[in-house]
Design a protein around this motif. Structure first.
Motif, PDB file in Angstrom:
ATOM      1  N   LEU A 218      44.019  48.973  31.983  1.00 51.56           N
ATOM      2  CA  LEU A 218      42.970  47.882  31.642  1.00 51.56           C
ATOM      3  C   LEU A 218      41.682  47.865  31.879  1.00 51.56           C
ATOM      4  N   ASN A 219      40.607  47.398  31.129  1.00 52.55           N
ATOM      5  CA  ASN A 219      39.337  47.393  31.343  1.00 52.55           C
ATOM      6  C   ASN A 219      38.956  46.470  32.471  1.00 52.55           C
ATOM      7  N   TYR A 220      37.731  46.392  33.186  1.00 50.03           N
ATOM      8  CA  TYR A 220      37.330  45.564  34.039  1.00 50.03           C
ATOM      9  C   TYR A 220      35.608  45.553  34.192  1.00 50.03           C
ATOM     10  N   ASP A 221      35.337  44.122  34.403  1.00 51.85           N
ATOM     11  CA  ASP A 221      34.153  43.850  34.880  1.00 51.85           C
ATOM     12  C   ASP A 221      34.114  43.373  36.248  1.00 51.85           C
ATOM     13  N   VAL A 222      32.976  43.550  36.902  1.00 49.21           N
ATOM     14  CA  VAL A 222      32.829  43.009  38.293  1.00 49.21           C
ATOM     15  C   VAL A 222      31.644  41.904  38.482  1.00 49.21           C
ATOM     16  N   GLU A 223      32.091  41.021  38.976  1.00 54.68           N
ATOM     17  CA  GLU A 223      30.782  39.713  39.588  1.00 54.68           C
ATOM     18  C   GLU A 223      30.840  39.999  40.937  1.00 54.68           C
ATOM     19  N   ILE A 224      29.550  39.694  41.516  1.00 58.58           N
ATOM     20  CA  ILE A 224      29.537  39.738  42.986  1.00 58.58           C
ATOM     21  C   ILE A 224      29.039  38.337  43.340  1.00 58.58           C
ATOM     22  N   ARG A 225      29.841  37.912  44.302  1.00 57.92           N
ATOM     23  CA  ARG A 225      29.628  36.726  44.941  1.00 57.92           C
ATOM     24  C   ARG A 225      29.338  36.844  46.553  1.00 57.92           C
ATOM     25  N   GLU A 226      28.245  36.396  47.062  1.00 55.16           N
ATOM     26  CA  GLU A 226      27.890  36.284  48.334  1.00 55.16           C
ATOM     27  C   GLU A 226      28.721  35.280  49.258  1.00 55.16           C
ATOM     28  N   THR A 227      29.230  35.719  50.225  1.00 59.56           N
ATOM     29  CA  THR A 227      30.259  34.915  51.187  1.00 59.56           C
ATOM     30  C   THR A 227      30.051  35.580  52.452  1.00 59.56           C
ATOM     31  N   GLU A 228      30.134  34.462  53.367  1.00 55.46           N
ATOM     32  CA  GLU A 228      30.307  34.744  54.751  1.00 55.46           C
ATOM     33  C   GLU A 228      31.396  35.165  55.550  1.00 55.46           C
ATOM     34  N   ASP A 229      32.682  34.786  54.523  1.00 52.35           N
ATOM     35  CA  ASP A 229      33.930  34.690  54.968  1.00 52.35           C
ATOM     36  C   ASP A 229      35.034  35.971  54.674  1.00 52.35           C
ATOM     37  N   THR A 251      40.311  43.311  29.039  1.00 53.30           N
ATOM     38  CA  THR A 251      39.203  43.276  30.458  1.00 53.30           C
ATOM     39  C   THR A 251      39.133  42.351  31.258  1.00 53.30           C
ATOM     40  N   ILE A 252      39.329  42.597  32.462  1.00 54.36           N
ATOM     41  CA  ILE A 252      39.951  41.595  33.584  1.00 54.36           C
ATOM     42  C   ILE A 252      38.463  41.528  34.595  1.00 54.36           C
ATOM     43  N   THR A 253      38.130  40.423  34.942  1.00 55.95           N
ATOM     44  CA  THR A 253      36.905  40.261  35.599  1.00 55.95           C
ATOM     45  C   THR A 253      37.363  40.045  37.065  1.00 55.95           C
ATOM     46  N   LEU A 254      36.630  41.022  38.038  1.00 54.20           N
ATOM     47  CA  LEU A 254      37.046  41.137  39.235  1.00 54.20           C
ATOM     48  C   LEU A 254      35.680  40.348  40.044  1.00 54.20           C
ATOM     49  N   THR A 255      35.853  39.354  40.919  1.00 52.56           N
ATOM     50  CA  THR A 255      34.937  38.711  41.910  1.00 52.56           C
ATOM     51  C   THR A 255      34.779  39.536  43.056  1.00 52.56           C
ATOM     52  N   VAL A 256      33.866  40.259  43.387  1.00 50.80           N
ATOM     53  CA  VAL A 256      33.868  40.870  44.468  1.00 50.80           C
ATOM     54  C   VAL A 256      32.958  40.322  45.652  1.00 50.80           C
TER      55      VAL A 256
END
Length: 283
Positions: A218-229, A251-256
């Motif tokens: 599978l393909n993938y995209d990456v989104e960045i999320r700022e977090t303190e946890d 395509t699977i979107t990954l939130t990192v």
């Protein structure tokens, strides 16, 4: 002188006398021979009559064994005084090891000890599962099985990262197997979809590796999320749930997570209200 005596003429009965002088034993011998012939003929006649009677008694009726299993048929024929001989033949209608036909037919009168030819079923004739089903379309596999004297059995589906939708992955029995005619062959075909792995909680590198695996692709995209946890680089979310099926190559979107340092809260300053109030003094 006296005249010479004259010979008396021969008697006419002399030959008869000579015939009467034949040996006396001839007549008894002839009588004995005739008697022996009569006795011998009588004995031979009696024996012939007895043989005829024995042959008539030895006639038996062939019992019906068609449709019986071979063991029961053999016992039935032997109990009737007959000698069964067996040959095997494939049959689509008569079960395996059961009698198809017999010769002579049931009810025929035959000599005791005669042979009865019995044809026993070997069941349907075996055929071979075609060798070219895997990798072909479901429609092709069904037609090929029918032409081979087989039928398509239950069709199951399974996800595959590489095999297109409705293309055969495997057969049961396997290709090249020898099976009875009209047997059902199970088929397993591809759904054309892929099972999404669970990557939440893994590092970004591990998640990307799991999505690129040969059985996923599978393909993938990456989104960045700022977090303190969460630790930096940890997958917080995936766009398709784990265990769900998606089309091949989706395509699977990954939130990192991106780790941020929390801003410290300001320390409150003291107010006048917090200071002690001096009591007035009396002059």
């Amino acid at each position: 002188d006296d005249p010479a005596p004259v010979a008396a003429p021969a008697s006419a009965s002399a030959p008869y006398e000579r015939r009467r002088r034949r040996p006396l034993w001839v007549v008894p011998v002839v009588l004995l021979l005739v008697l022996a012939l009569l006795v011998g003929g009588t004995v031979l006649g009696v024996r012939w009559w007895q043989d005829q009677q024995v042959e008539q008694v030895a006639q038996v009726s062939v019992p019906q064994v068609t449709g019986m299993d071979s063991t029961t048929a053999e016992n039935t024929l032997r109990d009737a005084g007959l000698n069964p001989t067996f040959t095997a033949q494939h049959s689509d209608s008569v079960p395996d090891k059961h009698v198809i036909s017999m010769s002579p037919a049931a009810g025929t009168q035959v000599d005791q000890g005669s042979s009865v030819a019995v044809v026993v079923s070997e069941g349907p004739e075996n055929v071979t599962v075609p060798n070219d089903l895997v990798g072909q379309s479901l429609d092709y596999a069904r037609q090929s099985l029918q032409q081979a004297g087989l039928t398509a059995g239950p069709v199951s589906t399974v996800n595959s990262a590489t095999v297109p939708h409705n293309v055969v992955l495997s057969t049961d029995p396997g290709q090249g197997a020898s099976v009875a005619r009209d047997s059902a062959v199970k088929l397993q075909v591809s759904t054309g979809k892929v099972t999404v792995p669970d990557v939440v909680g893994r590092s970004r590198a591990e998640a990307e590796q799991a999505l690129r695996a040969d059985d996923v692709r599978l393909n993938y995209d990456v989104e960045i999320r700022e977090t303190e946890d969460a630790e930096a680089g940890t997958v917080l979310r995936q766009s398709a749930p784990a265990g769900s099926s998606v089309s091949q190559g989706s395509t699977i979107t990954l939130t990192v997570a991106r780790k941020v340092t929390p801003t410290p809260s300001p320390t409150p300053s003291p107010t006048n209200e917090d200071e002690p109030t001096a009591e007035p003094t009396t002059p």
